[in-house]
Design a protein around this motif. Sequence first.
Motif, PDB file in Angstrom:
ATOM      1  N   LYS A 198       0.825  -1.214   0.000  1.00 31.37           N
ATOM      2  CA  LYS A 198       0.000   0.000   0.000  1.00 31.37           C
ATOM      3  C   LYS A 198       0.859   1.264   0.000  1.00 31.37           C
ATOM      4  O   LYS A 198       1.820   1.354   0.768  1.00 31.37           O
ATOM      5  CB  LYS A 198      -0.931   0.003   1.214  1.00 31.37           C
ATOM      6  N   ALA A 247      -6.936   5.651  -4.145  1.00 32.78           N
ATOM      7  CA  ALA A 247      -8.216   5.287  -3.522  1.00 32.78           C
ATOM      8  C   ALA A 247      -8.587   3.839  -3.874  1.00 32.78           C
ATOM      9  O   ALA A 247      -9.317   3.184  -3.115  1.00 32.78           O
ATOM     10  CB  ALA A 247      -9.311   6.247  -3.976  1.00 32.78           C
ATOM     11  N   GLU A 258      -6.840   1.381  -3.577  1.00 32.95           N
ATOM     12  CA  GLU A 258      -6.282   0.488  -2.553  1.00 32.95           C
ATOM     13  C   GLU A 258      -7.297   0.170  -1.456  1.00 32.95           C
ATOM     14  O   GLU A 258      -7.131  -0.787  -0.711  1.00 32.95           O
ATOM     15  CB  GLU A 258      -5.048   1.134  -1.903  1.00 32.95           C
ATOM     16  N   GLN A 259      -8.322   1.016  -1.337  1.00 29.09           N
ATOM     17  CA  GLN A 259      -9.319   0.817  -0.271  1.00 29.09           C
ATOM     18  C   GLN A 259     -10.392  -0.205  -0.679  1.00 29.09           C
ATOM     19  O   GLN A 259     -11.211  -0.595   0.150  1.00 29.09           O
ATOM     20  CB  GLN A 259      -9.990   2.142   0.103  1.00 29.09           C
ATOM     21  N   GLU A 260     -10.414  -0.609  -1.950  1.00 29.11           N
ATOM     22  CA  GLU A 260     -11.491  -1.529  -2.406  1.00 29.11           C
ATOM     23  C   GLU A 260     -11.264  -2.940  -1.886  1.00 29.11           C
ATOM     24  O   GLU A 260     -10.130  -3.361  -1.715  1.00 29.11           O
ATOM     25  CB  GLU A 260     -11.537  -1.557  -3.940  1.00 29.11           C
TER      26      GLU A 260
END
Length: 146
Positions: free
Chosen positions: A79, A142, A144-146
């Motif tokens: 990340k 963003a 990476e948040q899925e």
Amino acid sequence: MKIALGCDHGGYELKQFIMKTLEKLGYEYEDFGCYSLESCDYPDFGAAAARAVAEGKCDRGIVICTTGIGISIAANKIKGIRCAHCADCLEAEMTRRHNDANMMAIGAGFTGKNMAERMVEVFLTTEFEGGRHERRVNKMMALEQE
Ligand SMILES: O=C(CO)[C@H](O)[C@H](O)COP(=O)(O)O
């Protein structure tokens, strides 16, 4: 600026050369392995260098395997990492200007020392342009948040 380095056996010799290049250019670096030509697994060393960048211990990362592809994929699993697989100076420049890449992956089997040296210098000296590119980088991160 401190640079995280990582490689597998296929990238070991080019990494040794890149260390000399960094010293010549006046950059500090930390070598996260591998440390010999013995066969090893690129995810181990790509991830180690990437973690150092993601955690802020290093400012940028340069990783090397035979193709540059596997170690770039591994680095991008961490990340916060935007690792661009680059084969020439224009790619090294553009990925800084447009993608704000914090790591670059090089394929030692395809990229010679002279080219690698120039790519390293370009990658470390080119600024991110921001503006519309910042919006796009934010959208990438963003994901990476899925
Ligand atoms: O480029 C690489 C990954 O993308 C590796 O360096 C390559 O796959 C290593 O292969 P081998 O074990 O046959 O040397």
